[in-house]
Design an enzyme around this catalytic site. Structure first.
Site, PDB file in Angstrom:
ATOM      1  N   HIS A  26       0.271  -4.334   3.075  1.00  0.00           N
ATOM      2  CA  HIS A  26       1.514  -4.377   3.570  1.00  0.00           C
ATOM      3  C   HIS A  26       1.832  -5.593   4.428  1.00  0.00           C
ATOM      4  CE1 HIS A  26       0.472   0.011   3.708  1.00  0.00           C
ATOM      5  NE2 HIS A  26       2.035   0.306   3.533  1.00  0.00           N
ATOM      6  N   SER A 102      11.048  -1.761   1.338  1.00  0.00           N
ATOM      7  CA  SER A 102      10.567  -1.241   2.526  1.00  0.00           C
ATOM      8  C   SER A 102       9.359  -0.189   2.555  1.00  0.00           C
ATOM      9  CB  SER A 102      11.629  -0.342   3.141  1.00  0.00           C
ATOM     10  OG  SER A 102      11.965   0.984   2.650  1.00  0.00           O
ATOM     11  N   ASP A 103       8.822   0.306   3.677  1.00  0.00           N
ATOM     12  CA  ASP A 103       7.798   1.062   3.571  1.00  0.00           C
ATOM     13  C   ASP A 103       8.764   2.543   3.909  1.00  0.00           C
ATOM     14  OD1 ASP A 103       5.533   2.765   3.333  1.00  0.00           O
ATOM     15  OD2 ASP A 103       4.439   1.462   4.777  1.00  0.00           O
ATOM     16  N   TRP A 104       7.896   3.502   3.699  1.00  0.00           N
ATOM     17  CA  TRP A 104       8.819   4.896   3.795  1.00  0.00           C
ATOM     18  C   TRP A 104       9.504   5.138   4.988  1.00  0.00           C
ATOM     19  CZ3 TRP A 104       8.065   8.839   0.173  1.00  0.00           C
ATOM     20  CH2 TRP A 104       8.584   9.985   0.691  1.00  0.00           C
TER      21      TRP A 104
END
Length: 189
Positions: A26, A102-104
């Site tokens: 990430h 994007s992340d979740w």
């Protein structure tokens, strides 16, 4: 390890049905939280943050096509709102050509967790202008609907949307998904 992972996923031909696009996760500071918990804030200082760059730089150079953003904050700035890390460093310095995802639900979290946006529409504007190309929220179309409104209101330039779409479609083309939308899927085998 990152370089080997990118080569293992992507192979020498991204359109090969056995290949998938690697996503670096990430970006960045995720592995250096202040509390030791996943997605906690990272306070690394401007120069100490560069400690994390060599692994990302090597993986981008090896051909990684996507990058997923850190869910938390680095030095008080949420990853999904950090134009310096996304545009200046990731694109400018490291040379990422693919897209940033994007992340979740993390664009929504610019409102509910980070409190840098008053509402989801403002969060969408901040994230897209900071360098997010794609929002990962399955079965929720608010990102695209809000982005359309922002473009119509002149708050996000169409050129920025074109740039994001070009990056996403280029990777999909390289994967061979225009010739075979189910390339590499289990149901095909």
């Amino acid at each position: 390890m990152g370089v080997a992972t990118v080569r293992g996923y992507e192979g020498s031909d991204l359109s090969n049905p056995a290949s998938v696009s690697a996503s670096l996760k990430h970006y960045m500071g995720y592995s250096y939280p202040t509390t030791g918990a996943t997605a906690a804030r990272a306070h690394s200082g401007k120069y100490a943050a560069r400690y994390f760059l060599p692994t990302f730089a090597a993986a981008v150079k090896a051909g990684a096509h996507t990058v997923m953003v850190n869910s938390s904050e680095v030095n008080g700035i949420p990853g999904h709102a950090n134009g310096y890390l996304l545009k200046d460093i990731l694109r400018g310095e490291l040379g990422l050509q693919g897209f940033v995802v994007s992340d979740w639900m993390d664009i929504k979290k610019l409102v509910s967790v980070h409190h840098v946006a008053a509402n989801e529409k403002e969060a969408t504007r901040i994230a897209v202008l900071a360098g997010i190309d794609m929002s990962m929220v399955p079965s929720d179309y608010s990102f695209s609907n809000l982005l359309l409104e922002l473009a119509q209101e002149g708050k996000v330039p169409a050129s920025r949307i074109d740039e994001a779409v070009r990056r996403i479609l280029t990777v999909k083309y390289q994967l061979g998904l225009f010739d075979d939308p189910c390339a590499g899927s289990i149901r095909k085998q």
